[in-house]
Design an enzyme around this catalytic site. Structure first.
Site, PDB file in Angstrom:
ATOM      1  N   ASP A   1       9.218  -6.378   7.964  1.00 56.94           N
ATOM      2  CA  ASP A   1       8.225  -5.392   8.408  1.00 56.94           C
ATOM      3  C   ASP A   1       8.391  -4.996   9.873  1.00 56.94           C
ATOM      4  O   ASP A   1       7.609  -5.377  10.742  1.00 56.94           O
ATOM      5  CB  ASP A   1       6.800  -5.870   8.122  1.00 56.94           C
ATOM      6  CG  ASP A   1       6.422  -5.590   6.669  1.00 56.94           C
ATOM      7  OD1 ASP A   1       7.280  -5.093   5.909  1.00 56.94           O
ATOM      8  OD2 ASP A   1       5.278  -5.865   6.280  1.00 56.94           O
TER       9      ASP A   1
ATOM     10  N   ARG B   1       5.122 -13.486   1.110  1.00 57.35           N
ATOM     11  CA  ARG B   1       4.633 -13.644   2.476  1.00 57.35           C
ATOM     12  C   ARG B   1       3.678 -14.841   2.569  1.00 57.35           C
ATOM     13  O   ARG B   1       3.135 -15.263   1.537  1.00 57.35           O
ATOM     14  CB  ARG B   1       3.861 -12.369   2.873  1.00 57.35           C
ATOM     15  CG  ARG B   1       4.698 -11.106   2.722  1.00 57.35           C
ATOM     16  CD  ARG B   1       3.845  -9.914   2.296  1.00 57.35           C
ATOM     17  NE  ARG B   1       4.679  -8.782   1.887  1.00 57.35           N
ATOM     18  CZ  ARG B   1       5.142  -7.858   2.724  1.00 57.35           C
ATOM     19  NH1 ARG B   1       4.818  -7.893   3.993  1.00 57.35           N
ATOM     20  NH2 ARG B   1       5.909  -6.883   2.277  1.00 57.35           N
TER      21      ARG B   1
ATOM     22  N   GLY C   1       0.008   6.116   1.638  1.00 53.50           N
ATOM     23  CA  GLY C   1       1.109   5.570   0.845  1.00 53.50           C
ATOM     24  C   GLY C   1       2.477   6.042   1.302  1.00 53.50           C
ATOM     25  O   GLY C   1       3.482   5.782   0.642  1.00 53.50           O
TER      26      GLY C   1
ATOM     27  N   ASP D   1       0.747 -11.621   6.912  1.00 58.66           N
ATOM     28  CA  ASP D   1       1.319 -10.820   5.814  1.00 58.66           C
ATOM     29  C   ASP D   1       2.680 -10.248   6.206  1.00 58.66           C
ATOM     30  O   ASP D   1       3.352  -9.645   5.372  1.00 58.66           O
ATOM     31  CB  ASP D   1       0.363  -9.694   5.405  1.00 58.66           C
ATOM     32  CG  ASP D   1      -0.083  -8.845   6.580  1.00 58.66           C
ATOM     33  OD1 ASP D   1      -0.662  -9.411   7.523  1.00 58.66           O
ATOM     34  OD2 ASP D   1       0.164  -7.628   6.565  1.00 58.66           O
TER      35      ASP D   1
ATOM     36  N   LYS E   1      10.001   1.820   0.304  1.00 60.49           N
ATOM     37  CA  LYS E   1       8.871   1.799   1.241  1.00 60.49           C
ATOM     38  C   LYS E   1       8.563   3.238   1.656  1.00 60.49           C
ATOM     39  O   LYS E   1       9.459   3.934   2.137  1.00 60.49           O
ATOM     40  CB  LYS E   1       9.256   0.950   2.454  1.00 60.49           C
ATOM     41  CG  LYS E   1       8.164   0.760   3.483  1.00 60.49           C
ATOM     42  CD  LYS E   1       8.608  -0.266   4.513  1.00 60.49           C
ATOM     43  CE  LYS E   1       7.609  -0.407   5.645  1.00 60.49           C
ATOM     44  NZ  LYS E   1       8.079  -1.339   6.671  1.00 60.49           N
TER      45      LYS E   1
ATOM     46  N   GLY F   1       0.805  -1.209   0.000  1.00 61.30           N
ATOM     47  CA  GLY F   1       0.000   0.000   0.000  1.00 61.30           C
ATOM     48  C   GLY F   1       0.837   1.258   0.000  1.00 61.30           C
ATOM     49  O   GLY F   1       0.322   2.362  -0.188  1.00 61.30           O
ATOM     50  N   ARG F   2       2.111   1.071   0.272  1.00 57.45           N
ATOM     51  CA  ARG F   2       2.996   2.245   0.274  1.00 57.45           C
ATOM     52  C   ARG F   2       4.414   1.829  -0.070  1.00 57.45           C
ATOM     53  O   ARG F   2       5.376   2.365   0.467  1.00 57.45           O
ATOM     54  CB  ARG F   2       2.964   2.892   1.637  1.00 57.45           C
ATOM     55  CG  ARG F   2       3.219   1.885   2.730  1.00 57.45           C
ATOM     56  CD  ARG F   2       3.694   2.568   3.909  1.00 57.45           C
ATOM     57  NE  ARG F   2       3.673   1.663   5.044  1.00 57.45           N
ATOM     58  CZ  ARG F   2       4.119   2.016   6.206  1.00 57.45           C
ATOM     59  NH1 ARG F   2       4.605   3.208   6.385  1.00 57.45           N
ATOM     60  NH2 ARG F   2       4.099   1.169   7.194  1.00 57.45           N
TER      61      ARG F   2
ATOM     62  N   ARG G   1      14.685  -0.906   0.928  1.00 55.38           N
ATOM     63  CA  ARG G   1      14.835  -2.154   1.660  1.00 55.38           C
ATOM     64  C   ARG G   1      15.329  -3.236   0.707  1.00 55.38           C
ATOM     65  O   ARG G   1      14.883  -3.315  -0.442  1.00 55.38           O
ATOM     66  CB  ARG G   1      13.461  -2.499   2.215  1.00 55.38           C
ATOM     67  CG  ARG G   1      13.363  -3.791   2.949  1.00 55.38           C
ATOM     68  CD  ARG G   1      12.175  -3.745   3.867  1.00 55.38           C
ATOM     69  NE  ARG G   1      10.928  -4.085   3.192  1.00 55.38           N
ATOM     70  CZ  ARG G   1       9.769  -4.240   3.825  1.00 55.38           C
ATOM     71  NH1 ARG G   1       9.700  -4.067   5.129  1.00 55.38           N
ATOM     72  NH2 ARG G   1       8.685  -4.558   3.175  1.00 55.38           N
TER      73      ARG G   1
HETATM   74  P1  AMP Z   1       1.715  -3.416   8.144  1.00 57.23           P
HETATM   75  O1  AMP Z   1       0.910  -3.849   9.336  1.00 57.23           O
HETATM   76  O2  AMP Z   1       2.517  -2.165   8.377  1.00 57.23           O
HETATM   77  O3  AMP Z   1       2.571  -4.512   7.652  1.00 57.23           O
HETATM   78  O4  AMP Z   1       0.706  -3.000   6.995  1.00 57.23           O
HETATM   79  C1  AMP Z   1      -0.475  -3.693   6.715  1.00 57.23           C
HETATM   80  C2  AMP Z   1      -1.078  -3.230   5.418  1.00 57.23           C
HETATM   81  O5  AMP Z   1      -1.382  -1.834   5.457  1.00 57.23           O
HETATM   82  C3  AMP Z   1      -0.192  -3.426   4.206  1.00 57.23           C
HETATM   83  O6  AMP Z   1      -1.005  -3.804   3.131  1.00 57.23           O
HETATM   84  C4  AMP Z   1       0.404  -2.042   3.992  1.00 57.23           C
HETATM   85  O7  AMP Z   1       0.790  -1.838   2.660  1.00 57.23           O
HETATM   86  C5  AMP Z   1      -0.739  -1.136   4.398  1.00 57.23           C
HETATM   87  N1  AMP Z   1      -0.272   0.179   4.866  1.00 57.23           N
HETATM   88  C6  AMP Z   1       0.355   0.463   6.023  1.00 57.23           C
HETATM   89  N2  AMP Z   1       0.609   1.787   6.126  1.00 57.23           N
HETATM   90  C7  AMP Z   1       0.127   2.361   5.003  1.00 57.23           C
HETATM   91  C8  AMP Z   1       0.052   3.716   4.507  1.00 57.23           C
HETATM   92  N3  AMP Z   1       0.574   4.735   5.188  1.00 57.23           N
HETATM   93  N4  AMP Z   1      -0.528   3.910   3.306  1.00 57.23           N
HETATM   94  C9  AMP Z   1      -1.044   2.894   2.605  1.00 57.23           C
HETATM   95  N5  AMP Z   1      -1.037   1.617   3.033  1.00 57.23           N
HETATM   96  C10 AMP Z   1      -0.452   1.344   4.207  1.00 57.23           C
HETATM   97 MG    MG Z   2       3.396  -5.500   6.484  1.00 57.23          MG
END
Ligand code: AMP
Ligand code: MG
Length: 470
Positions: A252, A177, A119, A242, A106, A85-86, A170
């Protein structure tokens, strides 16, 4: 900039990702570049272009940027559609050692998988991941690594208010995953699932004879990984499926932390109210995560019932794998080369006393070799009761001190020091960041003059929670 990309994931079918470029930013500035890692993976880059490339403004020749799709269990609940997502995968390179590695940005802007997110990433978590992932590598733990950090020159908005936007570059063995398998399994897209399996097996477990063997190999790698974390007092914080990589690397870094005082139910993440990912629960959660992988692999098997039986046996065998790895590592931490079941009471006896005596996890173990361990306990007499039996046990071991110093780091990235580093960086002072990187590059060596980085936090310095703050 010339990076010799070879983008195998981008050659997989369309449904595996979305082609998308990083979003250009206002004013890129390079904060850090990891020359040691660049050398290791055979990257010889031109400094002048780095800020533009590592902030996402310039796409290097040969890159084929994609956002990868995946699913995942987040705190136990299934999300059928997640993804980068980002982040974007710029591409892959094959290093001189023959290993294929992903190069990912990232914090590089929104993608079709951003849901409601912006993002972006902010400076704090980018520097935390940089420092902690590099420390983990130096500690010998399989992990993704940090190649670069850049400021975007744009503010973003978080719980903390307006904060500086940043991008982390990274490097990973891959970003596949458990959730990547779950994505296709949940959609019952067996053809894609097979393509993913073939790709992942070839990339990470070429010796695996089939999905059962593959599952066994992933379980073994994850058992080692989580036992390794626990032997260092590391708490990942968000062990969602994930965030569990098929490669067996730590991935992560969010609200992660190393324990100060030893307490088995320590939780750091503000979003982990139930303690699902508490320190000692990590050994169980990883088995649960592997069971989700196993479930996702069943459609690949000709006979589902037989597969379930075989996979169940593999999952049931996993707690013993984690425990064996834990015993070996904890044994080494007290100087024993090959700890056996007979040594469990000795190891657990120390941990119980550490918990009761509010002993610092890292410093107590290190002090077993360096001296002063008893001073780590509220009631030093508790240690004195344990010590004679321990001395008797290691009397016959060859060089127990050397073994202990190789297993018990002198310094780890303490959470209060990481937070302090972030506060300084927000004010434009990157000296604490540089200092942490330098000292933590050799965590098993003593660093005269850096004793302050070893010290457990005073009550006023304790960071009670680490916000996802991503
Ligand atoms: P995480 O728990 O950080 O591994 O993220 C879980 C999900 O949320 C993943 O699909 C990430 O890509 C998405 N995500 C986390 N932070 C952001 C953000 N600031 N903008 C868009 N997607 C995000
Ligand atoms: Mg993640």
């Amino acid at each position: 900039m010339n990076i010799p990309f070879d983008n195998s994931y981008a050659r997989l079918p369309e449904g595996f990702y979305t082609r998308i470029a990083p979003r250009a930013v206002a004013s890129p500035a390079l904060l850090a570049f990891n020359t040691g890692l660049a050398d290791e993976i055979g990257l010889n880059l031109d400094y002048t272009a780095m800020a533009e490339v590592f902030a996402g403004n310039e796409i290097p020749e040969g890159a084929d940027p994609i956002a990868q799709v995946y699913a995942g269990h987040q705190f136990g609940g299934f999300s059928p559609q997640l993804g980068d997502g980002r982040a974007v995968l710029l591409g892959e390179i094959v290093a001189p050692d023959g290993q294929r590695r992903d190069i990912q940005l990232k914090g590089s802007g929104p993608t079709p998988y951003s849901r409601n997110g912006d993002g972006r990433a902010w400076l704090g978590p980018v520097l935390r991941e940089y420092v902690v992932s590099e420390a983990m590598h130096a500690l010998g733990v399989p992990t993704t690594r940090a190649l670069a950090a850049a400021l975007t020159g744009e503010p973003i908005y978080r719980q903390e208010g307006a904060v500086p936007g940043a991008v982390l570059t990274r490097v990973a063995s891959s970003h596949i995953r458990v959730g990547t398998f779950q994505y296709f399994a949940a959609r019952r897209d067996v053809e894609a699932l097979r393509a993913l399996y073939d790709y992942t097996a070839a990339r990470h477990y070429p010796e695996a004879a089939g999905p059962a063997d593959f599952l066994r190999a992933v379980c073994a790698a994850q058992a080692e990984l989580v036992a390794h974390w626990m032997s260092l007092g590391f708490i990942h914080g968000v062990m969602n499926t994930d965030n569990t990589a098929l490669s067996g690397e730590t991935i992560d870094y969010g609200p992660c932390a190393f324990m100060d005082v030893y307490h088995p139910v320590t939780v750091f993440s503000s979003i982990d109210a139930q303690g699902r990912y508490a320190y000692d629960n990590q050994a169980h959660v990883i088995v649960w995560n592997m069971a989700q992988l196993a479930t996702s692999l069943v459609p690949l098997m000709p006979d589902a019932e037989a597969a379930i039986e075989e996979f169940t046996a593999i999952i049931h065998a996993m707690p013993a794998l984690v425990d064996a790895a834990w015993m070996r590592r904890l044994g080494a931490k007290i100087g024993i080369a090959e700890a056996t079941e007979a040594d469990r009471p000795l190891i657990e006896g120390l941990l119980e006393r550490m918990q009761a005596g509010r002993a610092d996890f890292t410093n107590t173990f290190r002090a077993l070799a360096d001296g002063g361990a008893r001073d780590q306990f509220l009631d030093p007499a508790a240690f004195d009761q344990w010590q004679p039996e321990w001395c008797a046990r290691i009397a016959g071991e060859a060089e127990p001190e050397a073994r202990m110093r190789a297993s018990n780091p002198w310094v780890i990235p303490r959470n209060h020091r990481v937070e302090e580093m972030i506060v300084a960086a927000r004010e434009g002072n990157f000296a604490p960041f540089e200092r942490l990187l330098t000292v933590l590059a050799k965590p098993f060596d003593a660093h005269p003059g850096a004793e302050d980085l070893r010290r457990a936090p005073e009550a006023s310095e304790v960071v009670q929670q680490t916000f996802c703050g991503t």
